[in-house]
Design an enzyme around this catalytic site. Structure first.
Site, PDB file in Angstrom:
ATOM      1  N   HIS A  80       0.837  -1.198   0.000  1.00 25.48           N
ATOM      2  CA  HIS A  80       0.000   0.000   0.000  1.00 25.48           C
ATOM      3  C   HIS A  80       0.871   1.247   0.000  1.00 25.48           C
ATOM      4  CE1 HIS A  80      -3.526   2.455   0.922  1.00 25.48           C
ATOM      5  NE2 HIS A  80      -2.718   3.153   1.684  1.00 25.48           N
ATOM      6  N   ASP A 159     -14.789   2.731   7.828  1.00 23.22           N
ATOM      7  CA  ASP A 159     -13.751   3.630   7.319  1.00 23.22           C
ATOM      8  C   ASP A 159     -14.285   4.462   6.153  1.00 23.22           C
ATOM      9  OD1 ASP A 159     -11.006   4.673   6.863  1.00 23.22           O
ATOM     10  OD2 ASP A 159     -11.312   3.638   4.971  1.00 23.22           O
ATOM     11  N   ARG A 166     -14.395  12.921   7.201  1.00 22.68           N
ATOM     12  CA  ARG A 166     -13.106  13.594   7.439  1.00 22.68           C
ATOM     13  C   ARG A 166     -12.751  14.507   6.271  1.00 22.68           C
ATOM     14  NH1 ARG A 166      -9.260   8.885   7.783  1.00 22.68           N
ATOM     15  NH2 ARG A 166      -7.657  10.480   7.926  1.00 22.68           N
ATOM     16  N   SER A 181      -7.191   4.112   9.381  1.00 20.55           N
ATOM     17  CA  SER A 181      -7.964   4.015   8.140  1.00 20.55           C
ATOM     18  C   SER A 181      -7.271   3.060   7.158  1.00 20.55           C
ATOM     19  CB  SER A 181      -8.098   5.424   7.542  1.00 20.55           C
ATOM     20  OG  SER A 181      -8.453   5.381   6.195  1.00 20.55           O
ATOM     21  N   LYS A 185      -8.381  -1.343   6.349  1.00 24.47           N
ATOM     22  CA  LYS A 185      -8.675  -1.923   5.022  1.00 24.47           C
ATOM     23  C   LYS A 185      -7.702  -3.051   4.706  1.00 24.47           C
ATOM     24  CE  LYS A 185      -8.683   2.266   3.522  1.00 24.47           C
ATOM     25  NZ  LYS A 185      -8.900   3.625   3.118  1.00 24.47           N
TER      26      LYS A 185
HETATM   27  N1  URA Z   1      -5.616   6.868   2.705  1.00 28.20           N
HETATM   28  C1  URA Z   1      -6.538   6.205   3.439  1.00 28.20           C
HETATM   29  O1  URA Z   1      -6.969   5.120   3.068  1.00 28.20           O
HETATM   30  N2  URA Z   1      -6.969   6.776   4.583  1.00 28.20           N
HETATM   31  C2  URA Z   1      -6.520   7.947   5.044  1.00 28.20           C
HETATM   32  O2  URA Z   1      -6.944   8.375   6.090  1.00 28.20           O
HETATM   33  C3  URA Z   1      -5.569   8.641   4.268  1.00 28.20           C
HETATM   34  C4  URA Z   1      -5.132   8.062   3.105  1.00 28.20           C
END
Ligand code: URA
Length: 431
Positions: A80, A159, A166, A181, A185
């Site tokens: 990621h 999320d 947010r 966050s 995932k």
């Molecule tokens: N990417 C994400 O998945 N979440 C965040 O809070 C910031 C970047």
């Protein structure tokens, strides 16, 4: 909820039950946006302890479907990036690692704002299907060794809802909120090994390397707490990564790297990420892993794996052999330097905005993308330039956007009369 908001506002640590209460309540619609917004703002000001951040990650990961890859006998690796401009590393790293025998099962996002998204890039290859059901996804991972799809419907829905809030309440750039966050995932997606590329600089969420390092440490410690093998690189996003920004342009550049035709920083970073993924997954040292990654590129196995993967997901693999088949933008414009000297700084977020203006990105999540739009960067921070030199070429199917993007691009580059050092590519590794 009132008591929880007050407790956080006063700077106290929330318990597991309190965190679960607001995550579940908000996901189910029982807690209104205004109370959740107040809590998020209190978290931004007072932060969260490591214990709270882990509990928040678990609560969000548990809020929807979870994929247990290990239960399916798949010991996959995931990767990621926290996002940036010109970051097409997943397209390169996934087939390199898969061609070395480590399975890649990855769910990716779309681009929003100045940053691009892997799913949009892949969709620029005609026919490539990003929405597969879980059984198709798993069978491609089993048979080919690599699959990348969009986030499936009900994974970490907490999320999704919290992130949307947010985004409109100026509460994105909080380290515990970003760490939980991202990791919620990744944990819901089920890979045993996770490698994170945490970006620092003007094109990233984290503008300075120190905050990026703290974010990387938090994410690594959350992942370890969830029994995953996890490590992070902290890397530069103060200049765009590679030369191309924009969906099909980036796929074409990724193919050139996989064929060994394009060396330089992009390829170096991909080899470093691949080495880390291979070394964590196979339990070998990083030098040996590096050798394997380099060989996969030089002997063509990484490119062949790319072709196999694209074909398995319905994409036209002929485009990988002949990138002239990617549709081209109708118009282009050159950005020429107005100064002599060295490039001192590039505002990479603004370069991302120039690409967005050309049609390569979305302002809102329902916007359409022009896959052929984007730009090719010719000179970067540290390069010497003369007045009239080509700084970048812009591409779009919308003629009017070229002049606007050109202005944005020119304003994003600062010059110096003195020579300037190129920023480092890799700042740190967190294991
Ligand atoms: N990417 C994400 O998945 N979440 C965040 O809070 C910031 C970047």
């Amino acid at each position: 909820m009132y008591d929880i908001i007050l407790k956080k506002r006063l700077g106290h640590e929330l318990s597991r039950d309190e965190i679960k209460f607001f995550v579940d309540g908000f996901t189910l619609g029982a807690i209104p946006d205004y109370q959740m917004s107040a809590l998020l703002m209190a978290i931004c000001f007072n932060s969260m302890t490591d214990k709270e951040t882990v509990e928040l990650t678990y609560a969000m990961a548990d809020s929807g479907d979870k994929l247990d890859l290990v239960k399916h006998g798949i010991y996959a690796c995931d990767k990621h990036s926290t996002g940036g401009v010109g970051d097409k590393t997943s397209l390169i790293v996934a087939p390199i690692v898969a061609s070395c025998g480590v399975k890649i099962a990855k769910m990716s996002g779309r681009g929003l704002g100045h940053t691009g998204g892997t799913i949009d890039k892949l969709e620029s290859i005609r026919g490539y299907k990003t929405e597969l059901d879980v059984s198709e996804f798993l069978s491609i991972v089993e048979d080919v060794g690599v699959s990348i799809i969009g986030q499936t419907g009900n994974m970490a829905p907490a999320d999704k809802k919290i992130y949307a809030l947010r985004d409109v309440t100026a509460t994105v750039d909080s380290i515990p909120l970003i760490a939980s966050s991202v990791m919620s995932k990744k944990i819901a997606a089920g890979a045993k090994t996770i490698v994170l590329d945490v970006k620092a600089g003007s094109g990233a969420f984290m503008q300075d390397t120190e905050s990026a390092r703290v974010l990387a440490q938090k994410m690594v410690s959350i992942g370890k707490g969830c029994q995953r093998n996890v490590a992070a690189l902290v890397t530069d996003m103060d200049v765009p990564l590679g030369k191309c920004v924009g969906n099909s342009l980036e796929v074409i550049e990724a193919i050139a790297v996989l064929r060994g035709e394009e060396k330089g920083e992009l390829s170096e970073l991909c080899i470093e990420l691949s080495s880390l993924m291979l070394s964590l997954s196979l339990g070998i040292d990083r030098d040996a892993a590096r050798e394997r990654a380099l060989t996969a590129v030089s002997d063509g196995s990484a490119f062949n794996k790319f072709v196999e993967w694209i074909k398995a997901q319905g994409g036209n693999e002929g485009w990988a052999y002949n990138t002239d088949l990617f549709p081209k933008a109708k118009y282009h414009a050159e950005v020429l330097s107005l100064s002599d000297g060295w490039i001192k700084r590039m505002n990479t977020q603004e370069i991302g905005r120039a690409s967005l203006t050309l049609g390569a990105g979305r302002r809102t999540k329902d916007d359409d993308i022009d896959f052929a739009a984007g730009l090719v960067v010719e000179k970067k921070t540290g390069d010497r330039v003369k007045r009239g030199d080509l700084l970048a070429t812009l591409y779009s199917n919308d003629f009017e956007s070229l002049a606007v993007a050109k202005e944005i691009y020119l304003n994003s580059v600062e010059f110096s009369k003195e020579s300037v050092e190129r920023p480092r590519l890799i700042y740190d590794i967190v294991i």
